[in-house]
Design a protein around this motif. Structure first.
Motif, mmCIF file in Angstrom:
data_model
loop_
_atom_site.group_PDB
_atom_site.id
_atom_site.type_symbol
_atom_site.label_atom_id
_atom_site.label_comp_id
_atom_site.label_asym_id
_atom_site.label_seq_id
_atom_site.Cartn_x
_atom_site.Cartn_y
_atom_site.Cartn_z
ATOM 1 N N GLY A 120 41.721 35.264 35.159
ATOM 2 C CA GLY A 120 41.507 33.887 35.593
ATOM 3 C C GLY A 120 42.732 33.024 35.338
ATOM 4 N N PHE A 121 43.621 33.491 34.463
ATOM 5 C CA PHE A 121 44.909 32.830 34.190
ATOM 6 C C PHE A 121 45.654 32.518 35.482
ATOM 7 C CE2 PHE A 121 49.494 33.238 33.655
ATOM 8 C CZ PHE A 121 49.775 32.465 32.537
ATOM 9 N N TYR A 122 45.556 33.388 36.469
ATOM 10 C CA TYR A 122 46.372 33.265 37.682
ATOM 11 C C TYR A 122 45.748 32.363 38.740
ATOM 12 C CZ TYR A 122 48.639 37.296 35.569
ATOM 13 O OH TYR A 122 49.276 38.137 34.693
ATOM 14 N N GLY A 123 44.473 31.988 38.577
ATOM 15 C CA GLY A 123 43.812 31.227 39.620
ATOM 16 C C GLY A 123 43.634 32.063 40.873
ATOM 17 N N SER A 124 43.288 31.427 41.981
ATOM 18 C CA SER A 124 43.112 32.133 43.256
ATOM 19 C C SER A 124 44.423 32.087 44.027
ATOM 20 C CB SER A 124 41.989 31.484 44.064
ATOM 21 O OG SER A 124 41.734 32.214 45.249
ATOM 22 N N ARG A 125 44.978 33.270 44.363
ATOM 23 C CA ARG A 125 46.352 33.318 44.895
ATOM 24 C C ARG A 125 46.476 34.092 46.208
ATOM 25 N NH1 ARG A 125 49.196 32.104 39.896
ATOM 26 N NH2 ARG A 125 51.224 32.579 40.810
ATOM 27 N N GLY A 126 45.376 34.293 46.934
ATOM 28 C CA GLY A 126 45.459 34.954 48.221
ATOM 29 C C GLY A 126 45.972 36.375 48.112
ATOM 30 N N ASP A 127 46.975 36.724 48.933
ATOM 31 C CA ASP A 127 47.526 38.084 48.946
ATOM 32 C C ASP A 127 48.719 38.260 48.005
ATOM 33 O OD1 ASP A 127 45.707 38.922 50.899
ATOM 34 O OD2 ASP A 127 47.006 38.256 52.536
ATOM 35 N N GLU A 128 49.081 37.235 47.255
ATOM 36 C CA GLU A 128 50.242 37.314 46.360
ATOM 37 C C GLU A 128 50.048 38.412 45.317
ATOM 38 O OE1 GLU A 128 52.661 34.456 43.158
ATOM 39 O OE2 GLU A 128 51.007 33.644 44.366
ATOM 40 N N GLU A 129 51.075 39.227 45.119
ATOM 41 C CA GLU A 129 51.017 40.285 44.113
ATOM 42 C C GLU A 129 51.378 39.685 42.757
ATOM 43 O OE1 GLU A 129 53.313 43.653 45.302
ATOM 44 O OE2 GLU A 129 52.217 43.921 47.180
ATOM 45 N N GLY A 191 26.446 43.654 51.178
ATOM 46 C CA GLY A 191 27.533 43.451 52.124
ATOM 47 C C GLY A 191 28.679 42.715 51.466
ATOM 48 N N ARG A 192 29.692 42.399 52.264
ATOM 49 C CA ARG A 192 30.853 41.697 51.722
ATOM 50 C C ARG A 192 30.449 40.291 51.280
ATOM 51 N NH1 ARG A 192 32.101 38.056 55.631
ATOM 52 N NH2 ARG A 192 31.684 38.642 57.789
ATOM 53 N N ILE A 193 31.299 39.700 50.447
ATOM 54 C CA ILE A 193 31.099 38.332 49.979
ATOM 55 C C ILE A 193 32.105 37.427 50.666
ATOM 56 C CG2 ILE A 193 31.277 36.802 47.976
ATOM 57 C CD1 ILE A 193 30.275 39.085 46.258
ATOM 58 N N GLY A 194 31.617 36.370 51.280
ATOM 59 C CA GLY A 194 32.496 35.451 51.989
ATOM 60 C C GLY A 194 33.241 36.163 53.111
ATOM 61 N N SER A 195 34.552 35.916 53.204
ATOM 62 C CA SER A 195 35.358 36.541 54.257
ATOM 63 C C SER A 195 35.573 38.028 54.015
ATOM 64 C CB SER A 195 36.726 35.846 54.339
ATOM 65 O OG SER A 195 37.497 36.135 53.173
ATOM 66 N N GLY A 196 35.449 38.461 52.742
ATOM 67 C CA GLY A 196 35.725 39.853 52.391
ATOM 68 C C GLY A 196 37.198 40.144 52.222
ATOM 69 N N ARG A 197 38.059 39.144 52.446
ATOM 70 C CA ARG A 197 39.505 39.363 52.357
ATOM 71 C C ARG A 197 40.052 39.100 50.962
ATOM 72 N NH1 ARG A 197 39.198 36.654 57.382
ATOM 73 N NH2 ARG A 197 39.902 34.704 56.435
ATOM 74 N N GLN A 198 39.242 38.508 50.090
ATOM 75 C CA GLN A 198 39.722 38.202 48.740
ATOM 76 C C GLN A 198 39.871 39.489 47.923
ATOM 77 O OE1 GLN A 198 36.733 37.528 50.000
ATOM 78 N NE2 GLN A 198 35.139 37.282 48.454
ATOM 79 N N GLN A 234 40.397 44.740 48.374
ATOM 80 C CA GLN A 234 39.764 43.550 48.923
ATOM 81 C C GLN A 234 38.247 43.696 48.850
ATOM 82 O OE1 GLN A 234 42.245 43.660 52.592
ATOM 83 N NE2 GLN A 234 42.585 41.480 52.189
ATOM 84 N N ASN A 235 37.576 42.557 48.869
ATOM 85 C CA ASN A 235 36.127 42.569 48.674
ATOM 86 C C ASN A 235 35.390 43.422 49.704
ATOM 87 O OD1 ASN A 235 33.375 41.070 49.569
ATOM 88 N ND2 ASN A 235 33.605 41.054 47.338
ATOM 89 N N ALA A 236 35.843 43.389 50.955
ATOM 90 C CA ALA A 236 35.185 44.195 51.991
ATOM 91 C C ALA A 236 35.292 45.682 51.667
ATOM 92 C CB ALA A 236 35.803 43.897 53.353
ATOM 93 N N ALA A 237 36.464 46.114 51.178
ATOM 94 C CA ALA A 237 36.643 47.521 50.808
ATOM 95 C C ALA A 237 35.816 47.860 49.570
ATOM 96 C CB ALA A 237 38.120 47.808 50.551
ATOM 97 N N LEU A 270 34.804 32.715 40.639
ATOM 98 C CA LEU A 270 34.457 34.088 40.283
ATOM 99 C C LEU A 270 34.209 35.001 41.474
ATOM 100 C CD1 LEU A 270 32.076 33.570 37.216
ATOM 101 C CD2 LEU A 270 34.549 33.909 37.255
ATOM 102 N N LEU A 271 33.618 34.491 42.543
ATOM 103 C CA LEU A 271 33.225 35.355 43.658
ATOM 104 C C LEU A 271 34.137 35.233 44.868
ATOM 105 C CD1 LEU A 271 29.338 34.869 43.546
ATOM 106 C CD2 LEU A 271 30.696 36.721 42.552
ATOM 107 N N LEU A 272 34.700 34.067 45.085
ATOM 108 C CA LEU A 272 35.508 33.842 46.289
ATOM 109 C C LEU A 272 37.003 33.797 45.989
ATOM 110 C CD1 LEU A 272 33.229 31.088 47.888
ATOM 111 C CD2 LEU A 272 33.295 33.532 48.453
ATOM 112 N N ALA A 273 37.374 33.763 44.712
ATOM 113 C CA ALA A 273 38.787 33.744 44.343
ATOM 114 C C ALA A 273 39.444 35.078 44.701
ATOM 115 C CB ALA A 273 38.942 33.473 42.851
ATOM 116 N N SER A 274 40.713 35.010 45.058
ATOM 117 C CA SER A 274 41.474 36.211 45.413
ATOM 118 C C SER A 274 42.571 36.423 44.373
ATOM 119 C CB SER A 274 42.096 36.049 46.804
ATOM 120 O OG SER A 274 42.785 37.218 47.188
ATOM 121 N N GLN A 275 42.494 37.547 43.650
ATOM 122 C CA GLN A 275 43.447 37.843 42.580
ATOM 123 C C GLN A 275 43.918 39.291 42.693
ATOM 124 O OE1 GLN A 275 40.651 36.684 39.516
ATOM 125 N NE2 GLN A 275 41.796 34.815 39.099
ATOM 126 N N ARG A 276 45.113 39.449 43.213
ATOM 127 C CA ARG A 276 45.700 40.771 43.439
ATOM 128 C C ARG A 276 46.652 41.065 42.270
ATOM 129 N NH1 ARG A 276 48.903 42.346 49.055
ATOM 130 N NH2 ARG A 276 48.915 44.625 48.762
#
Length: 306
Positions: A120-129, A191-198, A234-237, A270-276
């Motif tokens: 959670g330190f990183y927040g939601s950062r999309g596809d950023e590694e 099923g996936r949550i939200g867009s499934g891309r997180q 990703q969430n869909a996978a 927790l559910l929609l944040a994206s953390q790669r």
């Protein structure tokens, strides 16, 4: 080693106690005043009274070589009201501040301080590694984690080697997030949550336990370390893998608006944040994951539910 452990009755703590006991370490549980132990194997261990509110620490903590600090109220165990947010901060930031201060008053403070933290330190950062060198994110959970780590890092003032383990989503056979995640699939409505891309950065409980033992024994381990699998998905996978392991369909997505309506701000964090997130430091230090890939991990963790 003689090791103090807080949060020993939790999902991670009880597993760590089992593992370190089997390795021959002398464990001492830090317990709150008046705490009753429900786990038979925990009641057999020596105890030291620790009051997170006052900072009072029993003098029997003297002489410990290390501490594994895992205590903290559940992030996902309650809707994020203002009162619960204060509880989350107090059980992490304030309690750790008092614990470190109490340890520093000992004649010989522990020289190894292994502390729980979170991605959670990183927040939601999309596809950023994200690696340990990535800056902190924004939002309540990110700031909470930054402040939590700041208090744990103060243990270095008394000469301790401090390791801050940023845990991802922990997958376990019993307890934690996985049984709740699996339930809709077992009922045929997953099923996936939200867009499934997180992105979901996950880790098995087996590897959490292994990493804590590794951090205790590896003198070069210090500072923040991402305790996550080297293969985030990703969430869909994640959803399709979970459905495949459980032999169930994955055709009923959970819309973002419904999750926000039901859970409030917690849904975004927790559910929609994206953390790669990647475990760069652990890999550099030579830690070998028991379960680096998701499908074998899910198969092992969910075998009893199939």
């Amino acid at each position: 080693m003689k090791i103090l452990i807080s949060g020993s009755s939790g999902l991670v703590g009880s597993a760590v106690v089992d593992n370190l006991s089997h390795q021959g370490h002398d464990l001492i549980r830090l317990v709150r005043p008046g705490t009753e132990t429900r786990h038979p194997h925990l009641s057999e261990l020596p105890q030291v009274v620790w009051n997170p509110q006052s900072g009072l620490l029993d003098s029997r903590a003297e002489g410990a070589d290390a501490i594994v600090h895992l205590a903290g109220a559940s992030i996902a165990g309650h809707r994020w009201t203002d009162a619960w947010k204060r509880e989350l901060r107090d059980s992490r930031v304030a309690a750790t501040n008092r614990l470190v201060a109490s340890l520093q008053r000992l004649h010989r403070p522990p020289q190894i301080f292994i502390a729980a933290s979170a991605i959670g330190f990183y927040g939601s950062r999309g596809d950023e590694e994200l690696t340990e060198s990535s800056p902190a994110g924004t939002g309540f959970l990110a700031q909470l984690t930054v402040d939590w780590e700041t208090e744990s890092a103060r243990a270095a003032q008394s000469g301790a080697r401090v390791v801050l383990l940023r845990f991802g989503v922990i997958l376990a056979k019993k307890g934690g997030a996985l049984p709740q995640m699996a339930l809709p699939f077992r009922l045929g409505v997953g099923g996936r949550i939200g867009s499934g891309r997180q992105w979901i950065s996950w880790i098995t409980l087996d590897d959490v336990v292994g990493i804590i033992g590794f951090a205790l024994e590896t003198n070069l381990a210090s500072g923040p370390a991402n305790a996550v699998s080297p293969n985030p998905v990703q969430n869909a996978a994640f959803s399709s893998n979970l459905a495949r392991v459980l032999h169930r369909p994955a055709i009923f997505p959970a819309p973002s608006f419904a999750l926000r309506l039901a859970l409030g701000k917690m849904a975004d964090s927790l559910l929609l944040a994206s953390q790669r997130v990647y475990p760069s430091k652990l890999e550099q230090l030579g830690y070998r994951f028991h379960y680096p890939d998701l499908q074998p991990a899910l198969t092992a963790m969910l075998r009893q539910l199939r």
